[in-house]
Design a protein around this motif. Structure first.
Motif, PDB file in Angstrom:
ATOM      1  N   VAL A 104      28.409  44.349  41.671  1.00  0.00           N
ATOM      2  CA  VAL A 104      29.479  45.208  42.187  1.00  0.00           C
ATOM      3  C   VAL A 104      30.366  44.433  43.162  1.00  0.00           C
ATOM      4  N   GLY A 105      29.762  43.705  44.092  1.00  0.00           N
ATOM      5  CA  GLY A 105      30.539  42.986  45.099  1.00  0.00           C
ATOM      6  C   GLY A 105      31.433  41.921  44.510  1.00  0.00           C
ATOM      7  N   ILE A 106      30.900  41.120  43.606  1.00  0.00           N
ATOM      8  CA  ILE A 106      31.689  40.049  42.996  1.00  0.00           C
ATOM      9  C   ILE A 106      32.789  40.631  42.109  1.00  0.00           C
ATOM     10  N   ALA A 107      32.451  41.654  41.323  1.00  0.00           N
ATOM     11  CA  ALA A 107      33.462  42.284  40.471  1.00  0.00           C
ATOM     12  C   ALA A 107      34.558  42.934  41.315  1.00  0.00           C
ATOM     13  N   ALA A 108      34.173  43.551  42.427  1.00  0.00           N
ATOM     14  CA  ALA A 108      35.153  44.208  43.296  1.00  0.00           C
ATOM     15  C   ALA A 108      36.138  43.193  43.850  1.00  0.00           C
ATOM     16  N   LEU A 109      35.643  42.058  44.287  1.00  0.00           N
ATOM     17  CA  LEU A 109      36.511  41.020  44.837  1.00  0.00           C
ATOM     18  C   LEU A 109      37.430  40.453  43.759  1.00  0.00           C
ATOM     19  N   LYS A 110      36.883  40.151  42.597  1.00  0.00           N
ATOM     20  CA  LYS A 110      37.692  39.612  41.505  1.00  0.00           C
ATOM     21  C   LYS A 110      38.787  40.596  41.106  1.00  0.00           C
ATOM     22  N   TYR A 111      38.395  41.846  40.901  1.00  0.00           N
ATOM     23  CA  TYR A 111      39.358  42.837  40.445  1.00  0.00           C
ATOM     24  C   TYR A 111      40.435  43.085  41.501  1.00  0.00           C
ATOM     25  N   ALA A 112      40.033  43.164  42.759  1.00  0.00           N
ATOM     26  CA  ALA A 112      41.008  43.397  43.830  1.00  0.00           C
ATOM     27  C   ALA A 112      42.060  42.297  43.853  1.00  0.00           C
ATOM     28  N   ASP A 113      41.653  41.067  43.615  1.00  0.00           N
ATOM     29  CA  ASP A 113      42.600  39.959  43.619  1.00  0.00           C
ATOM     30  C   ASP A 113      43.430  39.931  42.339  1.00  0.00           C
ATOM     31  N   LEU A 114      42.772  40.068  41.195  1.00  0.00           N
ATOM     32  CA  LEU A 114      43.480  39.928  39.920  1.00  0.00           C
ATOM     33  C   LEU A 114      44.361  41.127  39.580  1.00  0.00           C
ATOM     34  N   SER A 115      44.128  42.274  40.203  1.00  0.00           N
ATOM     35  CA  SER A 115      44.935  43.453  39.901  1.00  0.00           C
ATOM     36  C   SER A 115      46.259  43.454  40.662  1.00  0.00           C
ATOM     37  N   GLN A 116      46.453  42.491  41.545  1.00  0.00           N
ATOM     38  CA  GLN A 116      47.696  42.393  42.309  1.00  0.00           C
ATOM     39  C   GLN A 116      48.725  41.583  41.525  1.00  0.00           C
ATOM     40  N   ASN A 117      49.997  41.841  41.808  1.00  0.00           N
ATOM     41  CA  ASN A 117      51.052  41.006  41.261  1.00  0.00           C
ATOM     42  C   ASN A 117      50.922  39.631  41.924  1.00  0.00           C
ATOM     43  N   ARG A 118      50.922  38.594  41.135  1.00  0.00           N
ATOM     44  CA  ARG A 118      50.686  37.241  41.646  1.00  0.00           C
ATOM     45  C   ARG A 118      51.640  36.852  42.769  1.00  0.00           C
ATOM     46  N   THR A 119      52.874  37.304  42.716  1.00  0.00           N
ATOM     47  CA  THR A 119      53.854  36.854  43.690  1.00  0.00           C
ATOM     48  C   THR A 119      54.010  37.795  44.882  1.00  0.00           C
ATOM     49  N   SER A 120      53.310  38.922  44.873  1.00  0.00           N
ATOM     50  CA  SER A 120      53.438  39.891  45.971  1.00  0.00           C
ATOM     51  C   SER A 120      52.371  39.656  47.035  1.00  0.00           C
ATOM     52  N   ASP A 121      52.758  39.852  48.282  1.00  0.00           N
ATOM     53  CA  ASP A 121      51.781  39.836  49.372  1.00  0.00           C
ATOM     54  C   ASP A 121      50.914  41.082  49.238  1.00  0.00           C
ATOM     55  N   TYR A 122      49.650  41.000  49.671  1.00  0.00           N
ATOM     56  CA  TYR A 122      48.833  42.208  49.705  1.00  0.00           C
ATOM     57  C   TYR A 122      47.824  42.142  50.835  1.00  0.00           C
ATOM     58  N   VAL A 123      47.442  43.328  51.298  1.00  0.00           N
ATOM     59  CA  VAL A 123      46.484  43.450  52.389  1.00  0.00           C
ATOM     60  C   VAL A 123      45.084  43.435  51.798  1.00  0.00           C
ATOM     61  N   PHE A 124      44.266  42.514  52.287  1.00  0.00           N
ATOM     62  CA  PHE A 124      42.878  42.381  51.840  1.00  0.00           C
ATOM     63  C   PHE A 124      42.016  43.357  52.623  1.00  0.00           C
ATOM     64  N   SER A 125      41.268  44.203  51.903  1.00  0.00           N
ATOM     65  CA  SER A 125      40.417  45.190  52.560  1.00  0.00           C
ATOM     66  C   SER A 125      39.131  45.377  51.764  1.00  0.00           C
ATOM     67  N   TYR A 126      38.005  45.025  52.380  1.00  0.00           N
ATOM     68  CA  TYR A 126      36.718  45.258  51.719  1.00  0.00           C
ATOM     69  C   TYR A 126      36.513  46.742  51.469  1.00  0.00           C
ATOM     70  N   ASP A 127      36.888  47.588  52.424  1.00  0.00           N
ATOM     71  CA  ASP A 127      36.693  49.032  52.256  1.00  0.00           C
ATOM     72  C   ASP A 127      37.447  49.540  51.039  1.00  0.00           C
ATOM     73  N   LYS A 128      38.674  49.098  50.879  1.00  0.00           N
ATOM     74  CA  LYS A 128      39.478  49.538  49.730  1.00  0.00           C
ATOM     75  C   LYS A 128      38.888  49.013  48.418  1.00  0.00           C
ATOM     76  N   MET A 129      38.512  47.727  48.387  1.00  0.00           N
ATOM     77  CA  MET A 129      38.037  47.162  47.128  1.00  0.00           C
ATOM     78  C   MET A 129      36.675  47.714  46.707  1.00  0.00           C
ATOM     79  N   LEU A 130      35.875  48.199  47.660  1.00  0.00           N
ATOM     80  CA  LEU A 130      34.556  48.745  47.334  1.00  0.00           C
ATOM     81  C   LEU A 130      34.562  50.271  47.273  1.00  0.00           C
ATOM     82  N   ALA A 131      35.741  50.882  47.334  1.00  0.00           N
ATOM     83  CA  ALA A 131      35.842  52.339  47.296  1.00  0.00           C
ATOM     84  C   ALA A 131      35.307  52.873  45.966  1.00  0.00           C
TER      85      ALA A 131
END
Length: 154
Positions: A104-131
């Motif tokens: 779950v943890g590794i998939a959450a981190l991968k998905y949180a990163d890969l689901s973003q637009n590559r060129t857009s800034d984004y806020v990193f949040s463990y709480d959001k990615m593990l929701a």
């Protein structure tokens, strides 16, 4: 250039370095390096909750191994809390909880990163990615498991 003779050189660096690479490429052209494609492949900046580039409390950039370890640690807290809250009592051993937390943890981190637009800034949040709700790997894994259990029972 002399050893490898590349046709293209790609620099994969965050967009804040764009001006530097424009200047570097212009200087390279002036030095005669015009038979090679020079390209800056930019990506957005990963930001902390404060809106500033994501760093550790010590001010250093965070390494992937540290991010993964923390994601798994936090996922273990989520898995344990959910297992402990089951009406008939916990179902998983400590070993099983750790195995689920790793996935779950590794998939959450991968998905949180890969689901973003590559060129857009984004806020990193463990709480959001593990929701357990919303567009997260954690929710999708939970929904898939719940659907599979429903099919087995049906």
């Amino acid at each position: 250039m002399e050893t490898w003779r590349p046709e293209a050189i790609l620099y994969v660096v965050d967009h804040r370095q764009s001006l530097h690479f424009k200047q570097l490429f212009a200087a390279a052209r002036l030095m005669g390096y015009d038979n090679v494609e020079l390209q800056h492949v930019s990506f957005g900046t990963v930001l902390g909750d404060d809106g500033r580039p994501f760093k550790t409390r010590a001010g250093d950039t965070v390494g992937l191994e540290g991010l993964l370890d923390e994601a798994v640690r936090r996922a273990l807290e989520v898995v344990s809390a959910n297992d402990d809250a089951k009406p008939d009592g916990p179902e998983l051993s400590q070993r099983q909880r750790r195995e689920v937390a790793e996935r779950v943890g590794i998939a959450a981190l991968k998905y949180a990163d890969l689901s973003q637009n590559r060129t857009s800034d984004y806020v990193f949040s463990y709480d959001k990615m593990l929701a357990m709700s919303g567009n997260t790997a954690t929710y999708m894994q939970y929904a898939l498991r719940a659907g599979a259990q429903h099919l087995r029972q049906g």
